[in-house]
Structures are given as structure tokens and as C-alpha cells.
Design a protein around this motif. Structure first.
Motif, PDB file in Angstrom:
ATOM      1  N   GLY A  51       0.809  -1.208   0.000  1.00  0.00           N
ATOM      2  CA  GLY A  51       0.000   0.000   0.000  1.00  0.00           C
ATOM      3  C   GLY A  51       0.844   1.260   0.000  1.00  0.00           C
ATOM      4  N   GLY A  52       0.139   2.388  -0.066  1.00  0.00           N
ATOM      5  CA  GLY A  52       0.795   3.680  -0.151  1.00  0.00           C
ATOM      6  C   GLY A  52       1.738   3.952   1.007  1.00  0.00           C
ATOM      7  N   GLY A  53       2.934   4.464   0.687  1.00  0.00           N
ATOM      8  CA  GLY A  53       3.905   4.840   1.697  1.00  0.00           C
ATOM      9  C   GLY A  53       4.872   3.752   2.110  1.00  0.00           C
ATOM     10  N   PHE A  54       4.671   2.531   1.631  1.00  0.00           N
ATOM     11  CA  PHE A  54       5.526   1.425   2.056  1.00  0.00           C
ATOM     12  C   PHE A  54       6.579   1.067   1.007  1.00  0.00           C
ATOM     13  CE2 PHE A  54       1.862   0.876   4.819  1.00  0.00           C
ATOM     14  CZ  PHE A  54       2.465   0.599   6.031  1.00  0.00           C
ATOM     15  N   ASP A  55       6.674   1.836  -0.071  1.00  0.00           N
ATOM     16  CA  ASP A  55       7.732   1.574  -1.040  1.00  0.00           C
ATOM     17  C   ASP A  55       9.112   1.836  -0.435  1.00  0.00           C
ATOM     18  OD1 ASP A  55       6.740   4.230  -0.963  1.00  0.00           O
ATOM     19  OD2 ASP A  55       7.931   4.733  -2.718  1.00  0.00           O
ATOM     20  N   GLN A  56       9.195   2.822   0.470  1.00  0.00           N
ATOM     21  CA  GLN A  56      10.468   3.081   1.139  1.00  0.00           C
ATOM     22  C   GLN A  56      10.875   1.903   2.020  1.00  0.00           C
ATOM     23  OE1 GLN A  56      12.529   5.553   0.569  1.00  0.00           O
ATOM     24  NE2 GLN A  56      14.008   4.768   2.064  1.00  0.00           N
ATOM     25  N   THR A  57       9.888   1.254   2.632  1.00  0.00           N
ATOM     26  CA  THR A  57      10.180   0.069   3.440  1.00  0.00           C
ATOM     27  C   THR A  57      10.702  -1.062   2.565  1.00  0.00           C
ATOM     28  OG1 THR A  57       8.376   0.726   4.916  1.00  0.00           O
ATOM     29  CG2 THR A  57       9.238  -1.507   5.171  1.00  0.00           C
ATOM     30  N   LEU A  58      10.151  -1.196   1.352  1.00  0.00           N
ATOM     31  CA  LEU A  58      10.661  -2.200   0.419  1.00  0.00           C
ATOM     32  C   LEU A  58      12.135  -1.951   0.102  1.00  0.00           C
ATOM     33  CD1 LEU A  58       7.741  -2.514  -2.160  1.00  0.00           C
ATOM     34  CD2 LEU A  58       8.323  -4.120  -0.343  1.00  0.00           C
ATOM     35  N   LYS A  59      12.479  -0.705  -0.111  1.00  0.00           N
ATOM     36  CA  LYS A  59      13.880  -0.371  -0.393  1.00  0.00           C
ATOM     37  C   LYS A  59      14.774  -0.738   0.782  1.00  0.00           C
ATOM     38  CE  LYS A  59      16.965   3.522  -1.358  1.00  0.00           C
ATOM     39  NZ  LYS A  59      17.839   2.693  -2.186  1.00  0.00           N
ATOM     40  N   GLU A  60      14.311  -0.441   1.996  1.00  0.00           N
ATOM     41  CA  GLU A  60      15.111  -0.772   3.172  1.00  0.00           C
ATOM     42  C   GLU A  60      15.316  -2.277   3.308  1.00  0.00           C
ATOM     43  OE1 GLU A  60      12.958   0.995   6.342  1.00  0.00           O
ATOM     44  OE2 GLU A  60      13.430   3.061   5.764  1.00  0.00           O
ATOM     45  N   ILE A  61      14.292  -3.056   3.000  1.00  0.00           N
ATOM     46  CA  ILE A  61      14.408  -4.516   3.083  1.00  0.00           C
ATOM     47  C   ILE A  61      15.414  -5.035   2.064  1.00  0.00           C
ATOM     48  CG2 ILE A  61      13.166  -6.689   2.747  1.00  0.00           C
ATOM     49  CD1 ILE A  61      10.653  -5.307   3.815  1.00  0.00           C
ATOM     50  N   LEU A  62      15.299  -4.532   0.819  1.00  0.00           N
ATOM     51  CA  LEU A  62      16.209  -5.015  -0.220  1.00  0.00           C
ATOM     52  C   LEU A  62      17.647  -4.541   0.021  1.00  0.00           C
ATOM     53  CD1 LEU A  62      16.188  -6.746  -2.721  1.00  0.00           C
ATOM     54  CD2 LEU A  62      15.786  -4.692  -4.090  1.00  0.00           C
ATOM     55  N   ASP A  63      17.800  -3.310   0.490  1.00  0.00           N
ATOM     56  CA  ASP A  63      19.150  -2.820   0.805  1.00  0.00           C
ATOM     57  C   ASP A  63      19.803  -3.671   1.887  1.00  0.00           C
ATOM     58  OD1 ASP A  63      19.067  -0.843  -1.053  1.00  0.00           O
ATOM     59  OD2 ASP A  63      18.579   0.780   0.343  1.00  0.00           O
ATOM     60  N   ALA A  64      19.006  -4.094   2.861  1.00  0.00           N
ATOM     61  CA  ALA A  64      19.546  -4.917   3.939  1.00  0.00           C
ATOM     62  C   ALA A  64      20.056  -6.260   3.431  1.00  0.00           C
ATOM     63  CB  ALA A  64      18.479  -5.135   5.011  1.00  0.00           C
ATOM     64  N   GLU A  65      19.524  -6.726   2.304  1.00  0.00           N
ATOM     65  CA  GLU A  65      19.968  -8.001   1.750  1.00  0.00           C
ATOM     66  C   GLU A  65      21.111  -7.829   0.750  1.00  0.00           C
ATOM     67  OE1 GLU A  65      18.944 -10.951   2.691  1.00  0.00           O
ATOM     68  OE2 GLU A  65      17.505 -10.096   4.118  1.00  0.00           O
ATOM     69  N   ILE A  66      21.084  -6.732  -0.028  1.00  0.00           N
ATOM     70  CA  ILE A  66      22.035  -6.577  -1.130  1.00  0.00           C
ATOM     71  C   ILE A  66      23.301  -5.836  -0.724  1.00  0.00           C
ATOM     72  CG2 ILE A  66      22.343  -5.584  -3.431  1.00  0.00           C
ATOM     73  CD1 ILE A  66      20.579  -8.086  -3.336  1.00  0.00           C
ATOM     74  N   LEU A  67      23.175  -4.763   0.041  1.00  0.00           N
ATOM     75  CA  LEU A  67      24.349  -3.940   0.355  1.00  0.00           C
ATOM     76  C   LEU A  67      25.449  -4.697   1.082  1.00  0.00           C
ATOM     77  CD1 LEU A  67      22.781  -0.463   1.209  1.00  0.00           C
ATOM     78  CD2 LEU A  67      23.675  -1.336  -0.967  1.00  0.00           C
ATOM     79  N   PRO A  68      25.147  -5.595   2.037  1.00  0.00           N
ATOM     80  CA  PRO A  68      26.236  -6.393   2.625  1.00  0.00           C
ATOM     81  C   PRO A  68      26.973  -7.243   1.584  1.00  0.00           C
ATOM     82  CG  PRO A  68      24.305  -6.476   4.029  1.00  0.00           C
ATOM     83  CD  PRO A  68      23.872  -5.819   2.763  1.00  0.00           C
ATOM     84  N   MET A  69      26.249  -7.757   0.585  1.00  0.00           N
ATOM     85  CA  MET A  69      26.896  -8.525  -0.481  1.00  0.00           C
ATOM     86  C   MET A  69      27.774  -7.619  -1.338  1.00  0.00           C
ATOM     87  SD  MET A  69      23.864 -11.069  -1.805  1.00  0.00           S
ATOM     88  CE  MET A  69      24.914 -11.545  -3.163  1.00  0.00           C
ATOM     89  N   VAL A  70      27.282  -6.392  -1.601  1.00  0.00           N
ATOM     90  CA  VAL A  70      28.077  -5.452  -2.386  1.00  0.00           C
ATOM     91  C   VAL A  70      29.401  -5.170  -1.685  1.00  0.00           C
ATOM     92  CG1 VAL A  70      28.180  -3.092  -3.257  1.00  0.00           C
ATOM     93  CG2 VAL A  70      26.064  -4.412  -3.481  1.00  0.00           C
TER      94      VAL A  70
END
Length: 396
Positions: A136-155
Motif C-alpha cells: 500500500g501507499g507509503g511502504f515503497d520506502q520500506t521495500l527499499k530498506e528490506i532489499l538494501d539490507a539483503e544486497i548492500l552487505p553482499m556489495v
């Protein structure tokens, strides 16, 4: 080449733009070691050595050119018209750092092309990832935080280091599964409510377009028809099945004696926040179409229409009396039985009533004839009275 990066090039009428974009990307990635396949004049080992033995300044310049080429694809417009879920939340520079050390096990060479294909397969075209991102509205930023938490450590872990494709496959798939599990727990929305209205609260995030999908319904709702009797109270409620903002403004308009949705035929009758419009005593002059338009922040959200037909009271009273009279008669002109009684219980009383009426009529007839006879007989003098008087006169 651009398609492997998750971008679809719009080539219609733009062949030169496509070739320029592909040349920029290929040239930059060749310097970074993407195309490390050997040429006819060199072996695979020589190609690997040529592509991977670069000075820091050469690699930095190649990364910069590759980044600009990728961003050109991200902008859309002339050169690209599609984005994918991974590109919605992961920065281009982080993607480059993540895939820069990807080694094909089969050939033991660095190939970033294969890395981006893995990202497409695991993230960008994965239906489970896309569905998990429909929040829903406003939770796209939360999606980014979830994906960053998985990808950035690998980067951070893979930057400037080489890892085999099997390691990438395992780690990226785990990151995707974790994203799906966490994103699926985020609040969802009830979606869109047909058939009309701008429903921003019902929009869901689309991981393909990287934006919220709006409910594509028209502003104008179908006309609701209302029949009302003259001098009766009528009410119209401007109600919608979806949630409205707090700062709404409601404007009621009226088009007299017509059924229409044409804006130029309406005149404004009231404005405010009241979604209920009522008429205490409805008259013939109130017949027509009423429009309720709801605004928020100066933007129209929905328009509802009510067409009122007013039935005159005289016609109504005559019609009701006629219906009552028709219902009161049985076949053959007989009256309905009294409440609580049956039709058969009234039948024995009819002969008695007829006899009583006939007897009364005959009695009145005889009384009338007797009265006429009494008043028609002349008055007579009696003989005894005359003889008495004569006798007295002779004695004297």
C-alpha cells in the motif's frame, strides 16, 4: 546487451539512439571485463589477463562511463520504457560493484553479463518478488530498506573480489527469498472499488514500473434514479465505498427537469463539507438531476448523480383511491368480508336483510295509503243532536 541489464530499449524510430546506447554500454563494460571472451588472435587466458589487469584509474573511468550509460537507460523516454524490480531500489553503482567480480565456473573468466542475467532471473522477472512488492501507499520506502539490507552487505563483501557464479547464485537466491518473506508481511490495501472515482488509497506499488498503479476509473458515477411523491422529504447521500481524505470539499449542483451529466447544464446550489443533501418538502420544481462532486486539495475525486422524478400529490391520491376500490371488490361486484370473517359466513345473512328491507318498504306503503284515505273522508253531523234541539223548542 541493454536487455540483459533489465532494460528494454524502445527502438521504434530511434535506431541511432539504440546503437549509441549499446555502444556506450559495451565499450564501458569491455573495459571493466564484461566481454572477456578471447578473440581469434588470443587464447582465453590472454583475454582474461587483458580484461582483468587494469590500473585503478582505468577502472574508475570505465565504471564512470558504464554508470552513465546505465543511467541513460534508466531515464526512459527516448531510449528505454521499462524498469525492473531490482533497479527500483538498488543503486546502479552498487549493481556494478556487486557484479564486477562474477566468474563463470565453466571458463574460469570474469563475465558480468552472466551476473546481470542472474539478477533478472532471481529478482527482476520473478513473479514472487513482484507480488511481494505490491504494498500500500507509503511502504515503497520500506521495500527499499528490506532489499538494501539483503544486497548492500553482499556489495561490500564482493566489491573488488572475485567469486564463482555458484556463490552468486546461492547468495542472490537467499536474498530474494528473504525479501519475499519480509515484504509479504507489509500492509496490503483493499484495492480498487468500481465503478468510479479517483482512488489513490487503493493504489498498490508496482515493482515493474517503480510507481503506484492508480485505479483507472472515470470520475463520473452512473446516474441513480429516485422516485419521490410531491410534498415528501427527499434525501441524497454522497457516499463512496472507498476512503476519502480528511480535507474534502463537497459541492452540490442542480440541473432542472433534465437527466444529464453535462457540466454546463448544472448550477451550483451549495458548497461545504456536508455530503447529505435533503429537501424538506419536495415540489415539482425540484425534479431534475443533482450532482455531488467531492474535491481534495483542489482536485476532483468523484462525481455522483441523482435524478429525481416527482409524482404530483393529486394524481397520487386518485391512484391510491382507485387501487383501494378495486381491491375492495370481489368478482361479481361482491364486497370483501369484514376483517376476521370469512366470505361464506356472510352468505346466510343476505336473505334476512332482503326480507327486512322488503317488509319495511311494504309497511311504509300501507301507512302512506292509510294516511291518504283518512284525510280524504268528508265531515258529517249526527241526527240525535238535531232532535234534541227541536224538542225543547216545542215544549215552550
Amino acid at each position: 546487451m541493454p536487455e540483459m541489464l533489465g532494460y528494454k530499449i524502445n527502438t521504434t524510430g530511434k535506431k541511432q539512439s539504440q546503437r549509441r546506447l549499446e555502444t556506450n554500454i559495451k565499450g564501458a563494460w569491455r573495459e571493466l571485463g564484461v566481454f572477456c571472451d578471447s578473440s581469434p588472435a588470443e587464447t582465453k587466458g590472454e583475454a582474461r589477463h587483458r580484461c582483468c589487469q587494469q590500473s585503478p584509474s582505468e577502472r574508475e573511468g570505465a565504471e564512470r562511463r558504464a554508470t552513465e550509460a546505465l543511467r541513460l537507460g534508466e531515464k526512459g523516454g527516448e531510449d528505454a520504457d521499462w524498469k525492473s524490480c531490482f533497479q527500483c531500489f538498488v543503486d546502479v553503482q552498487d549493481s556494478l560493484r556487486l557484479c564486477s567480480g562474477h566468474i563463470l565456473t565453466q571458463y574460469n573468466i570474469v563475465n558480468v553479463d552472466s551476473c546481470f542475467k542472474k539478477l533478472d532471473h532471481i529478482f527482476n522477472t520473478n513473479e514472487r518478488v513482484i507480488e511481494a512488492g505490491r504494498v500500500g501507499g507509503g511502504f515503497d520506502q520500506t521495500l527499499k530498506e528490506i532489499l538494501d539490507a539483503e544486497i548492500l552487505p553482499m556489495v561490500k563483501e564482493f566489491d573488488q573480489k572475485q567469486n564463482y557464479d555458484t556463490v552468486y547464485e546461492r547468495r542472490l537466491q537467499t536474498a530474494a527469498d528473504n525479501f519475499i518473506a519480509a515484504a509479504s508481511k507489509l500492509p496490503r490495501v483493499s484495492g480498487c472499488f468500481p465503478p468510479c472515482g479517483f482512488q489513490s488509497a487503493g493504489a498498490v506499488y508496482n515493482c515493474i514500473t517503480c510507481k503506484y498503479d492508480s485505479c483507472e476509473f472515470p470520475l463520473d458515477c452512473p446516474v441513480e434514479e429516485i422516485e419521490i411523491m410531491e410534498k415528501s422529504k427527499s434525501k441524497m447521500w454522497c457516499h463512496v465505498p472507498f476512503d476519502l481524505p480528511d480535507d474534502i470539499e463537497v459541492i452540490w449542483r442542480f440541473a432542472e427537469k433534465v437527466k444529464t451529466e453535462q457540466m454546463d447544464e448544472f448550477r451550483e446550489v451549495t458548497a461545504g463539507v456536508d455530503r447529505l443533501y435533503s429537501i424538506h418538502s419536495t415540489g415539482l420544481q425540484h425534479q431534475g438531476t443533482y450532482q455531488c462532486e467531492i474535491y481534495s486539495g483542489g482536485r476532483s475525486i468523484v462525481r455522483l448523480y441523482f435524478y429525481i422524478t416527482v409524482t404530483p400529490q393529486v394524481v397520487t391520491g386518485h391512484t391510491e383511491l382507485q387501487e383501494i376500490f378495486d381491491l375492495s371488490l370481489l368478482p361479481g361486484g361482491q364486497l370483501l368480508p369484514a376483517p376476521g370473517g370469512s366470505r361464506s359466513s356472510n352468505l346466510p345473512l343476505l336473505p334476512l336483510l332482503l326480507c327486512a328491507c322488503l317488509s319495511t318498504s311494504l309497511l311504509l306503503l300501507f301507512l302512506s295509503l292509510g294516511a291518504l284515505y283518512w284525510f280524504s273522508v268528508p265531515e258529517h253531523r249526527y241526527p240525535d243532536e238535531d232532535s234534541d234541539e227541536g224538542g225543547d223548542f216545542m215544549s215552550e
